[in-house]
Design a protein around this motif. Sequence first.
Motif, PDB file in Angstrom:
ATOM      1  N   CYS A   1     -15.918   1.819   2.468  1.00 45.48           N
ATOM      2  CA  CYS A   1     -15.116   2.769   3.407  1.00 45.48           C
ATOM      3  C   CYS A   1     -15.983   3.066   4.615  1.00 45.48           C
ATOM      4  O   CYS A   1     -16.976   3.755   4.402  1.00 45.48           O
ATOM      5  CB  CYS A   1     -14.627   4.156   2.726  1.00 45.48           C
ATOM      6  SG  CYS A   1     -13.665   5.158   3.698  1.00 45.48           S
TER       7      CYS A   1
ATOM      8  N   VAL B   1       0.888  -0.920  -0.034  1.00 42.04           N
ATOM      9  CA  VAL B   1       0.006   0.070   0.059  1.00 42.04           C
ATOM     10  C   VAL B   1       0.953   1.233  -0.043  1.00 42.04           C
ATOM     11  O   VAL B   1       0.731   2.298  -0.841  1.00 42.04           O
ATOM     12  CB  VAL B   1      -0.874  -0.023   1.084  1.00 42.04           C
ATOM     13  CG1 VAL B   1      -1.676   1.372   1.401  1.00 42.04           C
ATOM     14  CG2 VAL B   1      -2.033  -1.265   1.042  1.00 42.04           C
TER      15      VAL B   1
ATOM     16  N   ARG C   1     -11.111   0.526   1.310  1.00 41.48           N
ATOM     17  CA  ARG C   1     -10.741  -0.045  -0.007  1.00 41.48           C
ATOM     18  C   ARG C   1      -9.458  -0.450  -0.295  1.00 41.48           C
ATOM     19  O   ARG C   1      -9.060  -1.384  -1.129  1.00 41.48           O
ATOM     20  CB  ARG C   1     -11.457   0.658  -1.027  1.00 41.48           C
ATOM     21  CG  ARG C   1     -11.124   2.081  -1.295  1.00 41.48           C
ATOM     22  CD  ARG C   1     -11.928   2.679  -2.464  1.00 41.48           C
ATOM     23  NE  ARG C   1     -13.282   2.813  -2.262  1.00 41.48           N
ATOM     24  CZ  ARG C   1     -14.116   3.344  -1.512  1.00 41.48           C
ATOM     25  NH1 ARG C   1     -13.445   4.619  -0.949  1.00 41.48           N
ATOM     26  NH2 ARG C   1     -15.543   3.552  -1.707  1.00 41.48           N
ATOM     27  N   GLU C   2      -8.406   0.273  -0.024  1.00 39.21           N
ATOM     28  CA  GLU C   2      -7.196   0.263  -0.283  1.00 39.21           C
ATOM     29  C   GLU C   2      -6.536  -1.200   0.398  1.00 39.21           C
ATOM     30  O   GLU C   2      -5.449  -1.624   0.055  1.00 39.21           O
ATOM     31  CB  GLU C   2      -6.187   1.445   0.248  1.00 39.21           C
ATOM     32  CG  GLU C   2      -6.097   1.609   1.698  1.00 39.21           C
ATOM     33  CD  GLU C   2      -7.115   2.818   1.962  1.00 39.21           C
ATOM     34  OE1 GLU C   2      -8.370   2.412   1.630  1.00 39.21           O
ATOM     35  OE2 GLU C   2      -6.915   3.671   2.941  1.00 39.21           O
TER      36      GLU C   2
ATOM     37  N   VAL D   1      -4.920  -4.298  -1.862  1.00 38.71           N
ATOM     38  CA  VAL D   1      -3.635  -4.310  -2.048  1.00 38.71           C
ATOM     39  C   VAL D   1      -2.872  -4.988  -1.103  1.00 38.71           C
ATOM     40  O   VAL D   1      -2.141  -6.010  -1.454  1.00 38.71           O
ATOM     41  CB  VAL D   1      -3.270  -2.810  -2.517  1.00 38.71           C
ATOM     42  CG1 VAL D   1      -1.761  -3.193  -2.978  1.00 38.71           C
ATOM     43  CG2 VAL D   1      -3.915  -2.367  -3.610  1.00 38.71           C
TER      44      VAL D   1
ATOM     45  N   SER E   1     -11.801  -5.707   2.033  1.00 34.41           N
ATOM     46  CA  SER E   1     -11.422  -4.585   1.946  1.00 34.41           C
ATOM     47  C   SER E   1     -12.807  -3.543   1.906  1.00 34.41           C
ATOM     48  O   SER E   1     -12.752  -2.653   1.783  1.00 34.41           O
ATOM     49  CB  SER E   1     -10.872  -4.203   0.434  1.00 34.41           C
ATOM     50  OG  SER E   1     -11.892  -4.791  -0.542  1.00 34.41           O
TER      51      SER E   1
ATOM     52  N   SER F   1      -8.814   9.070  -3.500  1.00 36.12           N
ATOM     53  CA  SER F   1      -7.498   8.408  -3.499  1.00 36.12           C
ATOM     54  C   SER F   1      -7.177   7.195  -2.994  1.00 36.12           C
ATOM     55  O   SER F   1      -6.258   6.417  -3.470  1.00 36.12           O
ATOM     56  CB  SER F   1      -6.511   9.495  -2.760  1.00 36.12           C
ATOM     57  OG  SER F   1      -6.701   9.541  -1.427  1.00 36.12           O
ATOM     58  N   ALA F   2      -7.950   6.547  -2.152  1.00 38.04           N
ATOM     59  CA  ALA F   2      -7.969   5.298  -1.733  1.00 38.04           C
ATOM     60  C   ALA F   2      -8.232   4.299  -2.738  1.00 38.04           C
ATOM     61  O   ALA F   2      -7.615   3.251  -2.733  1.00 38.04           O
ATOM     62  CB  ALA F   2      -8.886   4.930  -0.470  1.00 38.04           C
ATOM     63  N   ARG F   3      -8.851   4.761  -3.905  1.00 38.50           N
ATOM     64  CA  ARG F   3      -8.982   3.733  -5.009  1.00 38.50           C
ATOM     65  C   ARG F   3      -7.741   3.696  -5.947  1.00 38.50           C
ATOM     66  O   ARG F   3      -7.418   2.728  -6.776  1.00 38.50           O
ATOM     67  CB  ARG F   3     -10.010   4.263  -6.012  1.00 38.50           C
ATOM     68  CG  ARG F   3     -11.480   3.910  -5.163  1.00 38.50           C
ATOM     69  CD  ARG F   3     -12.361   4.626  -5.924  1.00 38.50           C
ATOM     70  NE  ARG F   3     -14.030   4.500  -5.818  1.00 38.50           N
ATOM     71  CZ  ARG F   3     -14.593   5.079  -4.982  1.00 38.50           C
ATOM     72  NH1 ARG F   3     -14.391   6.359  -4.559  1.00 38.50           N
ATOM     73  NH2 ARG F   3     -15.952   4.771  -4.656  1.00 38.50           N
ATOM     74  N   TRP F   4      -6.834   4.617  -5.849  1.00 41.27           N
ATOM     75  CA  TRP F   4      -5.607   4.786  -6.674  1.00 41.27           C
ATOM     76  C   TRP F   4      -4.782   3.405  -6.599  1.00 41.27           C
ATOM     77  O   TRP F   4      -4.377   2.786  -7.671  1.00 41.27           O
ATOM     78  CB  TRP F   4      -4.745   5.972  -6.215  1.00 41.27           C
ATOM     79  CG  TRP F   4      -5.182   7.165  -7.008  1.00 41.27           C
ATOM     80  CD1 TRP F   4      -5.909   8.064  -6.708  1.00 41.27           C
ATOM     81  CD2 TRP F   4      -4.516   7.596  -8.344  1.00 41.27           C
ATOM     82  NE1 TRP F   4      -6.314   9.029  -7.362  1.00 41.27           N
ATOM     83  CE2 TRP F   4      -5.259   8.962  -8.559  1.00 41.27           C
ATOM     84  CE3 TRP F   4      -3.562   7.131  -8.969  1.00 41.27           C
ATOM     85  CZ2 TRP F   4      -5.188   9.422  -9.572  1.00 41.27           C
ATOM     86  CZ3 TRP F   4      -3.191   7.826  -9.892  1.00 41.27           C
ATOM     87  CH2 TRP F   4      -3.853   9.316 -10.399  1.00 41.27           C
ATOM     88  N   PRO F   5      -4.409   3.041  -5.411  1.00 41.05           N
ATOM     89  CA  PRO F   5      -3.770   1.816  -5.343  1.00 41.05           C
ATOM     90  C   PRO F   5      -4.289   0.535  -6.277  1.00 41.05           C
ATOM     91  O   PRO F   5      -3.540  -0.143  -7.024  1.00 41.05           O
ATOM     92  CB  PRO F   5      -3.635   1.481  -3.681  1.00 41.05           C
ATOM     93  CG  PRO F   5      -3.732   2.483  -3.206  1.00 41.05           C
ATOM     94  CD  PRO F   5      -4.785   3.437  -3.856  1.00 41.05           C
ATOM     95  N   VAL F   6      -5.364   0.543  -6.031  1.00 37.24           N
ATOM     96  CA  VAL F   6      -6.139  -0.577  -7.181  1.00 37.24           C
ATOM     97  C   VAL F   6      -5.971  -0.398  -8.404  1.00 37.24           C
ATOM     98  O   VAL F   6      -5.584  -1.272  -8.994  1.00 37.24           O
ATOM     99  CB  VAL F   6      -7.664  -0.677  -6.470  1.00 37.24           C
ATOM    100  CG1 VAL F   6      -8.217  -1.772  -6.891  1.00 37.24           C
ATOM    101  CG2 VAL F   6      -7.837  -0.807  -5.106  1.00 37.24           C
TER     102      VAL F   6
END
Lengths: 82, 737
Positions: free
Chosen positions: B695, B367, B637-638, B641, B633, B450-455
């Motif tokens: 979330c 993450v 949500r992150e 990962v 998750s 931004s928490a969706r970014w890693p996915v």
Amino acid sequence: MSIPRPTNAVPVEYLAPEAEGLVVDLCGEEKNVHRLEELGIRCGCKIRMLSPGEPCLLAIEGKKMCLRLGASAGILVHPLTP
Amino acid sequence: MATVALIGNPNTGKSSLFNALCGGQARVGNYPGVTVEHKTGRMRLGSTSHKSIELVDLPGTYSLSARSADEAVSVEVLSGEMPGLARPDAVIVILDATNLERNLYLLSQVLELGLPTLVALNMWDRLESEGIAIDPKSLSHSLGVPVVCTSASKRMGVADLQSALGELLESAESSQSAREQHQPASLASTSFPEPFRRCVDELALWFDSQGCRLPRFQIERLLIDDSQAHSYRVIPKVLTSEVTERISQAREQLASEGVAIPLFETRARYAWIKQRVAGVIERKPRERRASLSDQIDRWLTHRWFGLLFFVVLMFLIFQSITWFASWPMDGIEFATQWIGQRIESMMAPGPLRSLLVDGIIAGVGSVLVFLPQIAILFFFIAILEDSGYMSRAAFMMDKFMSILGMSGKSFLPLMSSFACAIPGIMATRTIENRRDRMVTILIAPLMSCSARWPVYVLMVSAFVPNRSVMGGWIGAQGAVLFAMMALGALVSIPVAWLLQRFVFPGEPSTFIMELSSYKWPSLRVVLMRVWERVLAFLARAGSLILVTSVLIWAAAYFPGDHGPLDIATAKLEAEQAIPDADPEKQQALETQINQLKSEMISQSYLGTAGDWIEPIVRPLGWDGKIGVAVLASFPAREVIVATLGTIYSLGAGQDENSQGLAAQLRSATWPDGRPVYTLATACSIMVFFALCAQCVSTLVTIRRETNSWRWPIFSFVYMTALAYAGAWIVFNLMSFW
């Protein structure tokens, strides 16, 4: 400054870009008119149209304000410039 | 310690002054609604008895007739109703010197609260260029309160303000009755019509007789404001119906006596203002020149060019994030792998080593890799906010939002939600219309935070070809990333329309918003915002994600006898340490380890859960491991990962373990040898994450802002259903294609 009579007035939306007007009347629902006055849009203040349309962008006493009032309120102005 | 409140109209430099007084802890923005709840800071006054002061920064408001939730915060703090915060000992009212009359409207109301008041006449440095001259001494005399000239952005007048505040607090403390001592020269309410004042007297007597003593200002607000306003919230519930009836009767009586409620108030206050500024302010006639802000606005608020600029700007931001972030991402990935290898070289195989390497480092590390992207995203958003562009974007978007029955005011919270839905939902407090506010709250979690970014980044980097399209100008990975970021916003359009039409029917809302002047973004403010978000991300990685990683590791590790696997791993490591080792022996050991790992994970609790969940997620193209990772998750949500990192680290073959998570995903196969992850699977996962409400913090925020569990449950149900349907459609379409 004497405020012109509302008979010369047009809705603010009728002002052309860069045209100026003097607010002569606010109409519509009282709570919306009250809000406009709290925001400084009141009889006697000068308005310049920056970008017409819905919403329109106005300069009111030097401050930029965007407005879309629909049928809930109206600003009548006396055009100061052609 | 004394408490001092700071209040003013939006865009008067209030937060800048707060930072100047407190040393810079509050976030400063150049668009309305930055401060949606009160912020507190400490300031020190050297030469007075009040050495330490708690300064409360209140949301910007045009009046104390609170219509929106953020304005209500100001009223609650000033009247001492805010839980956990004492009624302020004094108030600093910050006025924009270039627009004095309108700003004095709020002051005229604050003065009636009876608190010792100090006026900060801000933006003093701009007066000359605006052709305005103000005599501060005469103004102070006319208002009956001390006036200090300041220019917060240049830190001018801050020391004078501190000194004046010290004097005000000292004199208020030494006085027997601070209220009498600091009563201003005159109050606007004394010029309210006589029938109105008589009604207020009668109502005050009635409230006293009911054992509910209300300040006069509050009774006036009850009579003037509509029933949705904050003033009605202070009435005890047992009295509500009787109060409503009495107010209604009083209004009818006043109407018959020619008192036009609420309009008489604004007229009386502006008449008071006119008297106060007479002979104090002088405006020199000057030729109108278009300022730089005007010239920029001609283009950026242009009907077509403005919209095009906005779309291109957003696209470039998302493209540049993928360009700038790749190098630091590689660095973090290398560092986490290096730490894992160091631990492996120092510890013998066993549960503790597996927990550290496969659980914590693989989970949290996977993450942390996305920290650079999140920092860069917040950097760009902070620049857009601080420069003043965001309110222009809201103006540009109002036309479109009005088609959905909403207004441009909803745009700012929705834009903030691209960074994080929580501040976005809180920013809806600036929306006066309840219907607009509710719809905005319910669609805000659809914006790609931004928490969706890693996915997205994991799936895009692993499965979308890294090639350029359109003559090399656009990268395919960046384009898919942009599409995923836009998906939630696009889906929110029909969702908003349906909510407006069937859940919150009503009249279309109006849109009134002040635009501040453009300014160069302050690097300090921008970096401070990025730093705040980076810290929040790290805190989350160190708490929720860490705990989930350990739990997922335990579920994937137990039950099972890991003895043979540990022995084989130790043998392989010993073999690898020999310079002239037999490659065939190593190969045999690696095959044995891979087989054992695969058996262990399929026997684990996680493997069993995966078998259970697989039939549900199979239509989306997912296997049981993805299903379990998605289930884990739902709190955040992150976490997916980290979960995938742990699952694949535990189950990965020896050669894959050193290649990072993306390589491990690419080599995952179904029992028949087909790859689990295809472009269709990756897109199905991304679409699910784009639309799902994973979330807990967001759902809790919706509960807090709507004061009901109904709406977080509604959000969770509709978004999960939407996510499943969306993922199914995308997987099947892409598989077919």
